[in-house]
Design an enzyme around this catalytic site. Sequence first.
Site, PDB file in Angstrom:
ATOM      1  N   LYS A  39       0.840  -1.203   0.000  1.00 18.23           N
ATOM      2  CA  LYS A  39       0.000   0.000   0.000  1.00 18.23           C
ATOM      3  C   LYS A  39       0.875   1.253   0.000  1.00 18.23           C
ATOM      4  O   LYS A  39       2.083   1.184   0.262  1.00 18.23           O
ATOM      5  CB  LYS A  39      -0.918   0.003   1.223  1.00 18.23           C
ATOM      6  N   ARG A 136     -10.288   0.037  15.224  1.00 18.44           N
ATOM      7  CA  ARG A 136     -10.336   0.707  13.920  1.00 18.44           C
ATOM      8  C   ARG A 136     -11.442   0.041  13.108  1.00 18.44           C
ATOM      9  O   ARG A 136     -12.620   0.279  13.353  1.00 18.44           O
ATOM     10  CB  ARG A 136      -8.954   0.635  13.257  1.00 18.44           C
ATOM     11  N   HIS A 166      -5.855  -7.319  13.442  1.00 20.12           N
ATOM     12  CA  HIS A 166      -4.618  -6.532  13.401  1.00 20.12           C
ATOM     13  C   HIS A 166      -4.197  -6.188  14.822  1.00 20.12           C
ATOM     14  O   HIS A 166      -5.016  -5.746  15.634  1.00 20.12           O
ATOM     15  CB  HIS A 166      -4.831  -5.246  12.598  1.00 20.12           C
ATOM     16  N   ARG A 219       1.075 -10.933   7.128  1.00 20.13           N
ATOM     17  CA  ARG A 219       1.106  -9.712   6.323  1.00 20.13           C
ATOM     18  C   ARG A 219       2.440  -9.023   6.590  1.00 20.13           C
ATOM     19  O   ARG A 219       2.694  -8.533   7.689  1.00 20.13           O
ATOM     20  CB  ARG A 219      -0.076  -8.806   6.683  1.00 20.13           C
ATOM     21  N   TYR A 265      14.742  31.909   4.098  1.00 22.01           N
ATOM     22  CA  TYR A 265      13.583  32.673   4.546  1.00 22.01           C
ATOM     23  C   TYR A 265      13.650  32.963   6.041  1.00 22.01           C
ATOM     24  O   TYR A 265      14.034  32.102   6.836  1.00 22.01           O
ATOM     25  CB  TYR A 265      12.292  31.912   4.250  1.00 22.01           C
ATOM     26  N   CYS A 311      13.319  25.280   1.928  1.00 24.18           N
ATOM     27  CA  CYS A 311      12.396  25.913   0.989  1.00 24.18           C
ATOM     28  C   CYS A 311      11.542  24.844   0.305  1.00 24.18           C
ATOM     29  O   CYS A 311      11.727  23.650   0.514  1.00 24.18           O
ATOM     30  CB  CYS A 311      13.173  26.712  -0.050  1.00 24.18           C
ATOM     31  N   ASP A 313      11.557  23.875  -2.802  1.00 23.43           N
ATOM     32  CA  ASP A 313      12.270  23.083  -3.804  1.00 23.43           C
ATOM     33  C   ASP A 313      13.766  22.965  -3.535  1.00 23.43           C
ATOM     34  O   ASP A 313      14.461  22.278  -4.291  1.00 23.43           O
ATOM     35  CB  ASP A 313      12.086  23.709  -5.194  1.00 23.43           C
TER      36      ASP A 313
END
Length: 388
Positions: A39, A136, A166, A219, A265, A311, A313
């Site tokens: 997942k 859950r 689980h 799992r 910044y 930042c 990027d």
Amino acid sequence: MNDFHRDTWAEVDLDAIYDNVENLRRLLPDDTHIMAVVKANAYGHGDVQVARTALEAGASRLAVAFLDEALALREKGIEAPILVLGASRPADAALAAQQRIALTVFRSDWLEEASALYSGPFPIHFHLKMDTGMGRLGVKDEEETKRIVALIERHPHFVLEGLYTHFATADEVNTDYFSYQYTRFLHMLEWLPSRPPLVHCANSAASLRFPDRTFNMVRFGIAMYGLAPSPGIKPLLPYPLKEAFSLHSRLVHVKKLQPGEKVSYGATYTAQTEEWIGTIPIGYADGWLRRLQHFHVLVDGQKAPIVGRICMDQCMIRLPGPLPVGTKVTLIGRQGDEVISIDDVARHLETINYEVPCTISYRVPRIFFRHKRIMEVRNAIGRGESSA
């Protein structure tokens, strides 16, 4: 690399994933199936590439969080059985059946709606989820369990393929609550007239620590990627895991700052002496979060602190000296004798290791290595995938 045009990339060692699965296969009883959990784009590692590798190494089934993830694997040519662990819409049961995708069920009213909407011709395989203490998804009530089983038995195209739960604390050193959930699951099994073909409760932590309590399937999620389910149980694992994910960039600019000059910044960082500052093209839009300010990277085999605010990027690092543009920078992984692990990053972020590779965004290309050579490069922007 001609497949991407920014000097930032992740590397995924599929050999490590293969070895982690193969080692689990050796640990478990021969008749125990391995369901590889892929997942969230295989925890950020690459869904189809990890799925294929896990199946080659001994896994027989796959698990995803929701139906779209399963359909994406089918579109990419994966034919192995897939289980959707999360909730699905009753109206989508027909699509799941057509694509041979098993669904998790935990509500009788859901089944009633799906039954009214679906008349075949393909069988729909279900795994009944029991809530033994996770709070859950899952059934807690005996009567509701029996209603669900009866609805499945009544429909000519419904098949109860599996039953599972689980664990909430299998990754903790203290096993009291784990034992409570396991005992409760054994009790819930008695609510069914007979066991379905697949019964599973063990996640990575439980399958590695308690291979004798796995029923006939486990799992395998976080540990498949070489990450311990928690720092506390890492020393208790039966074999060393091999971390598969690393993250790299290159210096794109180098400059010398004088004492008193500022960086980034908010001007939050001030050079105290003459300093060499390097800029690397990765930022919070890539999943290298702003909270990693004051963390470090590896350059020229040495630790280099991240200075100033990260930042969107780009970010800046304080260099040990005037290094050339193009010098490789490792954000996760090894350079020489120095290593930055995913656990190190998670510790700085005050989170769990699961979150770190999942956070590295689609903007970062993945280079997949198999048999110690580049097998595939995947760039989710623009031209997509290529194979070596």
